[in-house]
Scaffold this active site. Structure first.
Site, short mmCIF file in Angstrom:
data_model
loop_
_atom_site.label_atom_id
_atom_site.label_comp_id
_atom_site.label_asym_id
_atom_site.label_seq_id
_atom_site.Cartn_x
_atom_site.Cartn_y
_atom_site.Cartn_z
N SER A 132 0.81 -1.22 0.00
CA SER A 132 0.00 0.00 0.00
C SER A 132 0.85 1.27 0.00
CB SER A 132 -0.87 -0.01 1.26
OG SER A 132 -1.39 1.26 1.52
N GLU A 134 0.24 3.56 1.80
CA GLU A 134 0.35 3.96 3.21
C GLU A 134 1.77 3.72 3.74
OE1 GLU A 134 -1.88 5.19 5.86
OE2 GLU A 134 -2.65 6.03 4.01
N TYR A 156 -1.75 -0.11 10.77
CA TYR A 156 -2.00 -0.74 9.46
C TYR A 156 -0.76 -0.66 8.58
CZ TYR A 156 -3.65 -1.01 4.60
OH TYR A 156 -3.79 -1.32 3.27
#
Ligand code: NAP
Ligand code: G4F
Length: 335
Positions: A132, A134, A156
């Site tokens: 991701s 992220e 996460y």
């Protein structure tokens, strides 16, 4: 020769449903891992599901869980997949602050359970890890590419960083064909209803039809590089067809604030969002990722991949779908 077999974790999610459609259209047999739930959770793939006892059924669903290594091992051994797509995750960044340990268990350790399952069986399926954007978190570099340093900003993202590095490690240590798709945000009418884009388009449809008066949101200044999920699953498949495994950033290259998403969506519906949107600190995160913008040059050059759906088209597609859904609900229930 038997058709190619794919095993997909996270098949009931947004990406799982688009990837299943793509693989079935390419003649694959698809095996999807589903979790037992107290209510049905297969809405997104019901239209693809044939009776498993029917001859020629090419989509089969199996109960399993990323927290349960033995179920994953058994699947790999019995299915003997050619390709494994690990899309399953506790995928909500805000929620990961509330359940950090569970997020690490599923989003982080779930990946190692699959990789070890592959190693232990001695089989050689190709492996895709849903990494991701992220991972870039608090980076100051823009746009971000495969060489940008990671700076995870949530439980996460930290769990995804572990999964990313284990995928690289199994490629290097054991010669596994394993890739990381570092995907920037991608949306669709099938996006989970608590992610900001879908939360907005659903609320907008309810507001337009008189079923909702207010929409509570958190940080409107965050910037995301939003693409269309249907385009992004093609990139996943392309990564798995290359002579050598590698890691790729998948993004549009454009970045927009949440505020701009509101402008576009409400503007399209002929409404002014300022009349309806209220700030709620509940939706702020203990640590925010302020700005994401991807550079997918490597994927363009090596995979021949490029996004087809742009920002405005994506917003319209999501608004239209939610408007149609709400209209249908109202006609169905009379409310
Ligand atoms: P999603 O809609 O939230 O779907 C997540 C999937 O994971 C669901 O099928 C869910 O099953 C499954 N899952 C959750 N916990 C599990 C567990 N313990 N064992 C097995 N499966 C489990 O996510 P998505 O948007 O399709 O994203 C797919 C993947 O890409 C995720 O790993 C996500 O973190 C990653 N990713 C997404 C984006 C994006 O913008 N969409 C960007 C980068 C990376 P249930 O239906 O039973 O809950
Ligand atoms: O839609 P979001 O929850 O997506 P986020 O946090 O970027 O994560 C998604 O994309 C990642 C890829 O970069 C995936 F890995 C991950 O699995 C997931 O699919 O939030 C987007 C932005 C954030 O800055 C958030 O603070 O919208 C802001 N926001 C403002 N109000 C809100 C809200 N987000 C949510 N979910 N709900 C709000 O009310």
């Amino acid at each position: 020769m038997r058709p190619k077999r794919a095993l997909i974790t996270g098949i009931t999610g947004q990406d799982g449903s688009f990837l299943t459609e793509l693989l079935l259209s390419k003649g694959y047999e698809v095996y999807g891992v589903i979790r037992r739930a107290s209510t049905f959770n297969t809405d997104r793939i019901d239209h693809l599901y044939a009776d498993p006892h029917e001859e020629g059924a090419r989509l089969r669903l199996i109960y399993g869980d990323l927290a349960d290594g033995s179920s994953l091992n058994k699947m790999i051994r019995t299915i003997e997949p050619d390709e494994i797509y690990n899309l399953g995750a506790q995928s909500h960044v805000r929620v990961s602050f509330d359940i950090p340990e569970y997020t690490a268990e599923v989003t982080g350790l779930g990946t190692i359970r699959l990789l070890e399952g592959i190693r232990e069986t001695g089989l050689t399926p190709r492996f895709y890890q849903a990494s991701s954007s992220e991972l870039f978190g608090n980076t100051t570099e823009a746009p971000q590419n495969e060489r940008t340093k990671f700076y995870p900003r949530s439980p996460y993202a930290a769990a995804k960083a572990y999964a990313y590095y284990m995928t690289v490690n199994y490629r290097e240590a054991y010669g596994l064909y394993a890739c990381n798709g570092i995907l920037f945000n991608h949306e669709s009418p099938r996006r989970g209803e608590t992610f900001v884009t879908r939360k907005i388009t659903r609320a907008l449809a309810n507001i337009k039809h008189g079923r909702q008066r207010e929409l509570f949101l958190g940080n409107l200044e965050a910037r995301r590089d939003w693409g269309y999920a249907g385009d992004y699953v093609e990139a996943m498949w392309l990564m798995m067809q290359q002579p050598e495994p590698d890691d790729y950033v998948i993004a549009t290259g454009e970045t927009h604030t949440v505020r701009e998403f509101l402008d576009e969506a409400f503007g399209y519906a002929g409404l002014d969002w300022h009349e309806f949107v209220k700030k709620d600190p509940h939706y702020l995160r203990p640590a925010e990722v302020d700005r994401l913008q991807g550079d997918a040059s490597k994927a363009r050059e090596r995979l021949g991949w490029k996004p087809r759906v742009g920002f405005k088209q994506l917003v319209k597609m999501m608004v239209d779908a939610d408007m149609a859904r709400v209209k249908q609900e109202i006609e169905g229930t009379g409310k």
